[in-house]
Design a protein around this motif. Structure first.
Motif, PDB file in Angstrom:
ATOM      1  N   LYS A  55       1.061  -1.666   0.066  1.00  0.00           N
ATOM      2  CA  LYS A  55       0.021   0.003  -0.064  1.00  0.00           C
ATOM      3  C   LYS A  55       0.637   1.132  -0.127  1.00  0.00           C
ATOM      4  CE  LYS A  55      -4.137  -1.170   2.331  1.00  0.00           C
ATOM      5  NZ  LYS A  55      -5.227  -1.153   4.101  1.00  0.00           N
ATOM      6  N   ALA A  56       1.793   0.711   0.589  1.00  0.00           N
ATOM      7  CA  ALA A  56       3.139   2.517   1.042  1.00  0.00           C
ATOM      8  C   ALA A  56       3.542   2.131  -0.596  1.00  0.00           C
ATOM      9  CB  ALA A  56       3.741   2.684   2.698  1.00  0.00           C
ATOM     10  N   LYS A  57       3.791   1.071  -1.115  1.00  0.00           N
ATOM     11  CA  LYS A  57       4.434   1.862  -2.432  1.00  0.00           C
ATOM     12  C   LYS A  57       3.284   2.001  -3.487  1.00  0.00           C
ATOM     13  CE  LYS A  57       6.981  -2.289  -2.224  1.00  0.00           C
ATOM     14  NZ  LYS A  57       7.217  -3.368  -2.595  1.00  0.00           N
ATOM     15  N   ALA A  58       2.647   1.617  -3.154  1.00  0.00           N
ATOM     16  CA  ALA A  58       1.582   2.388  -4.223  1.00  0.00           C
ATOM     17  C   ALA A  58       1.240   4.153  -4.137  1.00  0.00           C
ATOM     18  CB  ALA A  58       0.332   1.736  -4.018  1.00  0.00           C
ATOM     19  N   ILE A  59       1.719   4.568  -3.054  1.00  0.00           N
ATOM     20  CA  ILE A  59       1.595   6.001  -2.781  1.00  0.00           C
ATOM     21  C   ILE A  59       2.581   6.801  -3.363  1.00  0.00           C
ATOM     22  CG2 ILE A  59       1.320   7.803  -1.560  1.00  0.00           C
ATOM     23  CD1 ILE A  59      -1.285   6.198  -1.162  1.00  0.00           C
ATOM     24  N   HIS A  72       2.786   9.809  -4.423  1.00  0.00           N
ATOM     25  CA  HIS A  72       2.808  11.181  -4.197  1.00  0.00           C
ATOM     26  C   HIS A  72       2.595  11.316  -2.757  1.00  0.00           C
ATOM     27  CE1 HIS A  72       4.405  12.015  -8.027  1.00  0.00           C
ATOM     28  NE2 HIS A  72       2.572  11.929  -8.426  1.00  0.00           N
ATOM     29  N   PRO A  73       3.571  11.078  -1.706  1.00  0.00           N
ATOM     30  CA  PRO A  73       2.610  11.352  -0.442  1.00  0.00           C
ATOM     31  C   PRO A  73       2.271  12.364   0.028  1.00  0.00           C
ATOM     32  CG  PRO A  73       5.145  10.012  -0.617  1.00  0.00           C
ATOM     33  CD  PRO A  73       4.805  10.216  -1.601  1.00  0.00           C
ATOM     34  N   ILE A 102      -1.017   8.798  14.909  1.00  0.00           N
ATOM     35  CA  ILE A 102      -2.958   9.838  14.402  1.00  0.00           C
ATOM     36  C   ILE A 102      -1.993   9.281  12.902  1.00  0.00           C
ATOM     37  CG2 ILE A 102      -3.113  10.724  15.914  1.00  0.00           C
ATOM     38  CD1 ILE A 102      -2.841  13.593  13.976  1.00  0.00           C
ATOM     39  N   TYR A 103      -1.525   9.119  12.509  1.00  0.00           N
ATOM     40  CA  TYR A 103      -1.683   9.039  10.482  1.00  0.00           C
ATOM     41  C   TYR A 103      -1.698   7.549  10.161  1.00  0.00           C
ATOM     42  CZ  TYR A 103       1.674  13.084  11.880  1.00  0.00           C
ATOM     43  OH  TYR A 103       2.311  14.180  12.334  1.00  0.00           O
ATOM     44  N   ARG A 128       2.547   8.200   6.685  1.00  0.00           N
ATOM     45  CA  ARG A 128       2.549   7.871   7.796  1.00  0.00           C
ATOM     46  C   ARG A 128       3.971   9.293   7.470  1.00  0.00           C
ATOM     47  NH1 ARG A 128       2.241   2.814  11.302  1.00  0.00           N
ATOM     48  NH2 ARG A 128       0.119   3.129  10.630  1.00  0.00           N
ATOM     49  N   SER A 129       4.512   8.339   6.189  1.00  0.00           N
ATOM     50  CA  SER A 129       6.060   8.749   6.844  1.00  0.00           C
ATOM     51  C   SER A 129       6.252  10.367   6.099  1.00  0.00           C
ATOM     52  CB  SER A 129       6.669   8.039   5.463  1.00  0.00           C
ATOM     53  OG  SER A 129       5.807   8.320   3.955  1.00  0.00           O
TER      54      SER A 129
END
Ligand SMILES: OC[C@H]1O[C@](O)(CO)[C@@H](O)[C@@H]1O
Length: 516
Positions: free
Chosen positions: A265-269, A271-272, A414-415, A420-421
């Motif tokens: 999921k994190a990799k799919a983002i 443009h964080p 809270i993230y 989160r990152s």
């Protein structure tokens, strides 16, 4: 609201994870300690050193002359010198820039390289400072220490939270802050000792930063990266083996699957930062900026950086001022322990609000004492000097069980994963930016506002306490996965966060439809 500690009693998957407290956890604590120790050491060391006459004589003779011979009326301005403030604050500007680079290194190459880089730049910085023959070397050393702080503050807390068994996550998070306060206290104690070593005592103060730096450097050389980081970088088998080793059991299937899913999921983002600026994340974005900003506007670093200088400015002798800084440093450590013991019992809001009221009262009292009893030709009597130190301790204690640790803990919990990152980077950067601003501005502000500086910070404490009262929901015992509900139920934030129904079909960041 679900009860329990970080993972709650709400039947979440995290409760099914099996984890034993292995010797790895002990090593992790050591790394946490060294990362936080250096940060604290750098915070605490500069105030004492800049109040030492030998140091001033070598690098800032103007300040020394001004302090000793000039008008008695300029008490509050004794140490107001741009070079002196740059010495203190350059570190935090460098840390701010480095933490941005560090977030890329930490994601792409792992937590360990960031910690190694952090440890190495700390070592270079400490060496440059201890051997400095001119101002340029001194400032360059501070900048290298700042680079170290940027890398370490970005990577160490992440390393900790990924390595720690979920149940220890909250406690370890506060441990980083505890180690920071211990670093400040150790620095105060060392300054108190080295001040007595004529001519080169300050070199020892600055050089001893190499001890925790070596610990971090060697520690991270010997430690593995986190399972999460290995998995995120495609090394699934190594990640799983390591997870088994760290958790002390072969039964890590559920946690492993969760990490794999989370990293996908994190990799799919893509443009964080764009993601966190979407409307639905408004509460988190606001908190990620305002909490670290407010933490610095409590004025804590006016005391942490400049306590000895401040005490000397208001008439204490050199030794008495270093001694008083040791007292405030000790109060800082002990009160952080109070926070650890109570944060999951009384909750975040109670500590924030109690701390706010206590800080406000203490700052107003200090402002009044100094306004009435000090300045112009008036010197502070012995009795009032003692009272000032006591009230500063009351102020420091309230900070240390509220905004100190909670300024990091609340943003970190809270993230949701997908922001989160980015959220963590914003929090670290804003904290460093305003640590820099206070470090840079405080001596000039003290000179111009005089005792009013304490009333200025008291005003901000009022603003931030009202903000907490109205806008921060309680997050005690809420599992991270259920955090969105807290905003959804909030009188103000509910307008930004979509309800469960609206959430079932969401618009992804590239305009694609996502289900979830
Ligand atoms: O303990 C006080 C210290 O804690 C911090 O707020 C970091 O959390 C520093 O900015 C401050 O110097």
């Amino acid at each position: 609201m679900a009860g329990g500690a970080l993972i709650g009693a709400g039947g979440t998957r995290a409760e099914l994870y099996e984890a034993h407290t292995t010797s790895f956890v002990a090593v992790i604590c050591l790394v946490a300690a060294s990362g936080g120790l250096i940060f604290g050491y750098d915070i605490g060391i500069s105030g004492g050193v800049t109040s030492m006459d030998d140091f001033l004589h070598k690098f800032f003779p103007v300040v020394l002359r001004h302090k000793d011979y000039e008008s008695k009326d300029a008490d509050y301005c004794k140490y107001n010198n741009e070079g002196l403030t740059s010495f203190t604050s350059s570190l935090y500007l460098a840390a701010l820039l480095a933490s941005l680079v560090a977030s890329v290194v930490t994601t792409r190459f792992g937590r360990r390289p960031s910690m190694l880089l952090g440890g190495a730049s700390f070592l270079i910085g400490a060496t440059l400072n201890a051997t400095a023959v001119n101002l340029a070397m001194l400032i360059l050393g501070r900048i290298m220490l700042g680079v170290g702080v940027g890398f370490a503050n970005q990577a160490v807390p992440l390393y900790l939270s990924e390595m720690a068994p979920p149940k220890l996550r909250g406690a370890l998070n506060i441990m980083f802050q505890l180690a920071t306060t211990i670093g400040i206290l150790v620095a105060n104690l060392i300054n108190y000792g080295t001040d007595k070593i004529s001519v080169w005592g300050w070199r020892l103060s600055l050089g001893l930063a190499a001890v925790p730096a070596t610990l971090l450097f060697v520690g991270s050389l010997c430690l593995p990266d986190t399972p999460n980081s290995l998995i995120e970088r495609g090394q699934l088998d190594r990640g799983r083996d390591l997870l088994e080793k760290v958790r002390g059991t072969k039964n890590v299937e559920i946690e492993f699957e969760d990490i794999v899913e989370a990293s996908e999921k994190a990799k799919a983002i893509k443009h964080p930062f764009r993601n966190i600026s979407r409307r639905r994340y408004r509460p988190q974005l606001v908190m990620s900026i305002l909490i670290p900003l407010f933490q610095q506007l409590t004025g804590i670093n006016a005391i942490m950086f400049y306590a000895p200088v401040l005490f000397r400015s208001i008439g204490f002798g050199g030794n008495a001022s270093l001694y008083s800084a040791v007292i405030t440093g000790a109060v800082n450590v002990l009160s952080t322990l109070v926070s650890i013991a109570t944060v999951d019992k009384w909750g975040r809001r109670a500590l924030f609000l109690e701390g706010g009221i206590q800080m406000f009262i203490a700052q107003v009292v200090i402002g009044i004492i100094l306004g009435e009893k000090f300045g112009g030709t008036k010197q502070l009597s012995k009795g009032f000097s003692v009272l000032v130190v006591i009230v500063i301790c009351i102020y420091v204690s309230s900070f240390a069980w509220s905004w100190g640790p909670l300024g990091w803990l609340v943003p970190s919990e809270i993230y949701p994963l997908e922001i989160r990152s980015a959220g963590q980077s914003i929090t670290v950067s804003v904290n460093m930016l305003f640590t820099f601003v206070i470090g840079q501005a405080f001596l000039a502000m003290l000179c111009h506002f005089r005792y009013g500086i304490f009333l200025f910070f008291a005003g901000w404490v009022l603003v931030m306490s009202s903000f907490i009262f109205f806008f921060l929901p309680e997050t005690k015992g809420v599992p991270i996965e259920e955090m969105t509900n807290v905003w959804r139920k909030h009188w103000f934030w509910s307008r930004f966060v979509p309800s469960e129904d609206e959430k079932s079909v969401q618009l992804g960041e590239n305009g694609k439809k996502l289900h979830g």
